[in-house]
Design an enzyme around this catalytic site. Structure first.
Site, mmCIF file in Angstrom:
data_model
loop_
_atom_site.group_PDB
_atom_site.id
_atom_site.type_symbol
_atom_site.label_atom_id
_atom_site.label_comp_id
_atom_site.label_asym_id
_atom_site.label_seq_id
_atom_site.Cartn_x
_atom_site.Cartn_y
_atom_site.Cartn_z
ATOM 1 N N LEU A 72 93.218 -28.941 -0.025
ATOM 2 C CA LEU A 72 91.813 -29.232 -0.319
ATOM 3 C C LEU A 72 91.759 -30.047 -1.601
ATOM 4 O O LEU A 72 92.594 -29.859 -2.491
ATOM 5 C CB LEU A 72 91.019 -27.936 -0.509
ATOM 6 C CG LEU A 72 90.853 -27.009 0.705
ATOM 7 C CD1 LEU A 72 90.140 -25.731 0.292
ATOM 8 C CD2 LEU A 72 90.100 -27.702 1.827
ATOM 9 N N ASP A 73 90.778 -30.951 -1.694
ATOM 10 C CA ASP A 73 90.580 -31.681 -2.947
ATOM 11 C C ASP A 73 90.408 -30.684 -4.095
ATOM 12 O O ASP A 73 89.908 -29.571 -3.891
ATOM 13 C CB ASP A 73 89.328 -32.564 -2.871
ATOM 14 C CG ASP A 73 89.476 -33.706 -1.900
ATOM 15 O OD1 ASP A 73 90.618 -34.009 -1.512
ATOM 16 O OD2 ASP A 73 88.440 -34.285 -1.530
ATOM 17 N N MET A 74 90.768 -31.116 -5.278
ATOM 18 C CA MET A 74 90.608 -30.269 -6.457
ATOM 19 C C MET A 74 89.167 -29.766 -6.590
ATOM 20 O O MET A 74 88.924 -28.612 -6.942
ATOM 21 C CB MET A 74 91.003 -31.057 -7.712
ATOM 22 C CG MET A 74 90.881 -30.294 -9.008
ATOM 23 S SD MET A 74 91.418 -31.323 -10.395
ATOM 24 C CE MET A 74 91.144 -30.214 -11.772
#
Length: 540
Positions: free
Chosen positions: A387-389
């Site tokens: 997942l994106d940060m």
């Protein structure tokens, strides 16, 4: 002409920021927004140049938007004002009233370009004359025709030999010496045919080498001319240190992208330093028709690009007090992982927003690092997907390499089902649909992605509206593919939902967080073979 612009609005009561903006992740200061709004008013009324920004007709294919920037400064007398700039060219010119000049004006200072173009013209003329000369064309035609005939003769003889060997094999005869003789015959036959066209080949090769040499000269002239131009781009900083593009990018160990140094922020800082102005804060905004590739929306603020601008600004910002990267500041807050499910094979966790899935270049703390500490003897990459940060939600963790591979197969075959919840900054006209916009990385502004029909990877997202409140729409996203930033770009892009996710500082506007959450996942458990589903509700 002095490009220092005095504020028309009252700004003396504003508290000025202590540090300059971190250009690659910032929220414009209030006074920078005022400067931007004054520049926008100028753009609405100006008659200094003619350019169709597509504000009245976005369907006009000839219309194009443009990036503009402002730099709030104090002049040598301590008076507050601002500078204005645009990226690249407008109306085929790099200079216009109201805006700072380019660091190096390639269009007006054409001595190098004229020399390069003249040399190019001379070499091209010689090259064209050679390629179109009767002796060359006749030699080429004769040689290639003869070569093709000889190759055909060789193949014909080889086919005959193969047939004879098949017959011998059927008869059960072993003729090793005959096989050797046939190999020798083919070799001698090739030598004989080559000798017949040797003089013709030498003549053709002589012409070919001359053509190659001329083409290499063209490349050398282009490279030399480009390097001469790059040396003219001299960038200053507060210490009055000058550095050209060649030296700057030599230090950064990356190739020099086209149009480097022609973006807003380097031009603004260059003018400020060369006139002894003190930079206070900055803002960049898009004006006009959206792009069909990168996400660019009218009047939205944007950061400085990383590939072209970051190496330059690393030099130009020396000596200035610059804010720390907000991501590093944010990461100093310890965010806990929540374990939703765990057995001997895998874990299902809830990743908080602001935590990386795997270590980055500047930040090591991540889901992977934390899980590795929990299970130091675990085999495999552990983190099955990412997942994106800035995105929160469910992540799968495999405790060994076998489970990792089994779950990866389910991702590749699209067996695993995921559902995201997002809060969009606007109201959608439809209730559900599917977005199909291919994506690739923006080479000039990593890690951002852009839509590209030519080189992008397929990216598909299904979506449906959950509810609408206060001009904001909550939606479910069902990603069919899993490209980087897929949901964020598909939401924000004008060819997608044209409505950015709230808090998306890359493709929309900043907020307290990115309102995107991986809420649900379903998959076949690699050990029990049963379908399992897990849900983690969002807090927005």
């Amino acid at each position: 002409m002095n490009k220092f612009i005095s504020f028309t609005n009252e700004v003396n009561s504003f508290t000025l920021p202590n540090n300059f903006d971190y250009p690659y992740n910032y929220t414009p200061d209030s006074i920078a927004k005022i400067a931007a709004s004054e520049l926008q008013e100028y753009l609405k009324k100006q008659t200094d140049f003619s350019h169709d920004f597509g504000l009245d007709d976005t369907d006009n294919k000839n219309a194009s938007g443009k990036m503009f920037g402002v730099l709030v400064v104090k002049n040598s007398k301590g008076i507050l004002g601002y500078l204005a700039a645009f990226s690249g060219q407008i109306s085929e010119s790099t200079t216009h009233n109201h805006f700072v000049p380019p660091v190096y004006d390639v269009l007006s200072k054409q001595r190098i370009l004229l020399q390069v173009n003249e040399k190019h013209k001379q070499i091209n003329q010689v090259l064209d004359n050679l390629k179109n000369s009767v002796p060359y064309l006749n030699t080429k035609k004769k040689y290639l025709k003869k070569k093709l005939q000889h190759e055909s003769l060789i193949v014909e003889e080889q086919t005959k030999i193969k047939e004879r060997r098949k017959d011998r094999k059927k008869q059960g005869k072993q003729h090793n010496q005959l096989n050797i003789n046939e190999e020798f015959y083919i070799h001698e036959y090739e030598v004989y045919l080559n000798n017949k066209i040797d003089s013709l080949k030498k003549e053709y090769t002589k012409y070919s080498q001359q053509i190659i040499q001329l083409e290499e000269e063209l490349i050398a002239v282009s490279v030399s001319g480009k390097q001469q131009i790059l040396k003219q781009y001299l960038f200053l900083n507060t210490k009055n240190e000058a550095k050209n593009l060649l030296d700057i990018f030599n230090d950064s160990a990356q190739n020099i992208p086209n149009n480097s140094g022609d973006c807003c922020i380097p031009k603004l800082l260059q003018y400020a330093f060369s006139h002894n102005f003190t930079p206070i804060c900055m803002a960049q905004f898009w004006w006009g028709k959206p792009l069909t590739t990168a996400v660019r929306k009218h009047k939205y603020y944007y950061t400085a690009c990383t590939t072209k601008c970051k190496p330059i600004l690393n030099h130009m910002l020396k000596g200035l007090n610059v804010n720390e990267n907000p991501l590093l500041v944010q990461h100093q807050e310890k965010k806990e992982l929540k374990i939703i499910f765990e057995d001997d094979s895998l874990m299902v966790i809830n990743k908080p927003c602001g935590l990386l899935s795997v270590p980055g270049k500047e930040i090591q703390d991540s889901v992977y690092v934390r899980i590795k500490k929990m299970f130091p003897n675990a085999t495999g990459p552990l983190v099955v997907h990412r997942l994106d940060m800035a995105t929160s939600g469910i992540l799968l963790i495999a405790k060994n390499i076998e489970i990792y591979k089994a779950l990866q197969v389910q991702f590749v075959n699209r067996i695993i089902k995921k559902r995201y919840v997002a809060l969009l900054d606007g109201i959608l006209t439809n209730k559900k649909g599917e977005i199909n916009l291919p994506l690739r990385v923006d080479l000039n502004d990593r890690p951002k992605q852009l839509v590209c029909n030519d080189h992008g990877k397929p990216a598909r997202t299904k979506w449906e509206v959950i509810e609408v409140n206060n001009n904001k729409t909550k939606v479910y996203f069902y990603p069919i593919t899993g490209r980087t930033h897929q949901l964020r770009v598909h939401a924000a892009h004008n060819l997608g939902l044209n409505t950015a996710i709230i808090g998306d500082d890359l493709y929309g506007t900043s907020s307290n967080r990115l309102h995107l959450h991986a809420e649900k996942i379903g998959f076949n458990h690699p050990i029990t073979k049963r379908w399992v589903e897990f849900t983690e509700p969002t807090n927005f």
